[in-house]
Scaffold this motif. Structure first.
Motif, mmCIF file in Angstrom:
data_model
loop_
_atom_site.group_PDB
_atom_site.id
_atom_site.type_symbol
_atom_site.label_atom_id
_atom_site.label_comp_id
_atom_site.label_asym_id
_atom_site.label_seq_id
_atom_site.Cartn_x
_atom_site.Cartn_y
_atom_site.Cartn_z
ATOM 1 N N ARG A 73 -1.616 4.111 4.828
ATOM 2 C CA ARG A 73 -2.888 4.287 5.536
ATOM 3 C C ARG A 73 -2.654 3.833 6.969
ATOM 4 O O ARG A 73 -2.033 2.791 7.214
ATOM 5 N N VAL A 74 -3.144 4.640 7.902
ATOM 6 C CA VAL A 74 -2.912 4.406 9.321
ATOM 7 C C VAL A 74 -4.238 4.151 10.020
ATOM 8 O O VAL A 74 -5.210 4.873 9.789
ATOM 9 N N GLU A 75 -4.270 3.103 10.836
ATOM 10 C CA GLU A 75 -5.428 2.816 11.700
ATOM 11 C C GLU A 75 -4.913 2.538 13.098
ATOM 12 O O GLU A 75 -3.935 1.791 13.263
ATOM 13 N N ASN A 76 -5.548 3.133 14.072
ATOM 14 C CA ASN A 76 -5.181 2.905 15.473
ATOM 15 C C ASN A 76 -3.684 3.090 15.718
ATOM 16 O O ASN A 76 -3.057 2.330 16.450
ATOM 17 N N GLY A 77 -3.114 4.091 15.062
ATOM 18 C CA GLY A 77 -1.715 4.436 15.311
ATOM 19 C C GLY A 77 -0.684 3.526 14.678
ATOM 20 O O GLY A 77 0.481 3.561 15.063
ATOM 21 N N ARG A 78 -1.098 2.737 13.661
ATOM 22 C CA ARG A 78 -0.144 1.859 12.977
ATOM 23 C C ARG A 78 -0.460 1.807 11.488
ATOM 24 O O ARG A 78 -1.616 1.917 11.077
ATOM 25 N N PHE A 79 0.598 1.594 10.687
ATOM 26 C CA PHE A 79 0.392 1.395 9.261
ATOM 27 C C PHE A 79 -0.398 0.114 9.044
ATOM 28 O O PHE A 79 -0.037 -0.941 9.567
ATOM 29 N N VAL A 80 -1.451 0.191 8.239
ATOM 30 C CA VAL A 80 -2.174 -1.003 7.810
ATOM 31 C C VAL A 80 -2.026 -1.193 6.298
ATOM 32 O O VAL A 80 -2.363 -2.247 5.770
ATOM 33 N N GLN A 81 -1.525 -0.163 5.643
ATOM 34 C CA GLN A 81 -1.258 -0.240 4.210
ATOM 35 C C GLN A 81 -0.011 0.581 3.927
ATOM 36 O O GLN A 81 0.110 1.725 4.383
ATOM 37 N N MET A 82 0.918 -0.023 3.174
ATOM 38 C CA MET A 82 2.177 0.632 2.817
ATOM 39 C C MET A 82 2.430 0.364 1.337
ATOM 40 O O MET A 82 2.494 -0.797 0.929
ATOM 41 N N THR A 83 2.543 1.424 0.560
ATOM 42 C CA THR A 83 2.817 1.295 -0.866
ATOM 43 C C THR A 83 4.000 2.184 -1.200
ATOM 44 O O THR A 83 3.994 3.371 -0.872
ATOM 45 N N ASN A 84 5.025 1.590 -1.823
ATOM 46 C CA ASN A 84 6.239 2.329 -2.147
ATOM 47 C C ASN A 84 6.562 2.153 -3.619
ATOM 48 O O ASN A 84 6.427 1.063 -4.153
ATOM 49 N N LEU A 85 7.021 3.230 -4.238
ATOM 50 C CA LEU A 85 7.401 3.195 -5.642
ATOM 51 C C LEU A 85 8.743 3.904 -5.793
ATOM 52 O O LEU A 85 8.899 5.038 -5.328
ATOM 53 N N HIS A 86 9.710 3.200 -6.413
ATOM 54 C CA HIS A 86 11.032 3.778 -6.684
ATOM 55 C C HIS A 86 11.320 3.640 -8.164
ATOM 56 O O HIS A 86 10.751 2.779 -8.825
ATOM 57 N N ASP A 87 12.256 4.432 -8.636
ATOM 58 C CA ASP A 87 12.724 4.305 -10.006
ATOM 59 C C ASP A 87 13.899 3.326 -10.003
ATOM 60 O O ASP A 87 15.060 3.722 -9.936
ATOM 61 N N SER A 88 13.574 2.039 -10.038
ATOM 62 C CA SER A 88 14.613 1.007 -9.975
ATOM 63 C C SER A 88 15.561 1.078 -11.169
ATOM 64 O O SER A 88 16.757 0.801 -11.028
#
Length: 130
Positions: free
Chosen positions: A106-121
């Protein structure tokens, strides 16, 4: 930010990651951000990326698919690399990995404010220990 602007902005972020331009990441990540649901600082996000690159110097993120909905970006990326140091409890053996990463931002004012990542570890560990 318009969809086309957000798309090119994200592509510049991906290029900064692959170029190891950690100083340039200040342009993309807010001072405070939710990372996988936990509040952290931009410096913590960058420190985590530096730690990853230290262990897997050739890590590469390749954008496979991107969807944009207003202030949200969904990405499917292919991550590849060969650990040079112990990583995830596995000593380096010369084995490489290729996994899919799904990320939502999620981006606000040109920057990430929320980052969610999922990998198959589990798949990554399978490849590194095969």
């Amino acid at each position: 930010m318009a969809e086309s602007d957000l798309r090119s902005w994200y592509l510049r972020y991906g290029a900064a990651l692959n170029d190891r331009d950690f100083d340039g990441l200040h342009e993309f990540v807010n001072d405070k951000v939710l990372l996988n649901g936990e509040p952290v600082t931009r410096d913590a996000v960058i420190a985590g990326l530096k730690q990853l690159v230290d262990a897997v110097p050739d890590i590469h993120w390749e954008l496979a698919e991107m969807l944009i909905d207003r202030d949200r970006i969904a990405v499917r990326a292919i991550n590849t690399g060969t650990p040079a140091k112990e990583w995830l409890g596995v000593p380096p053996s010369g084995a490489s990995f290729e996994i899919v990463e799904h990320a939502i931002y999620r981006v606000e004012n040109g920057r990430f404010v929320q980052m969610t990542n999922l990998h198959d570890s589990a798949e990554m560990l399978r490849q590194l220990t095969a």
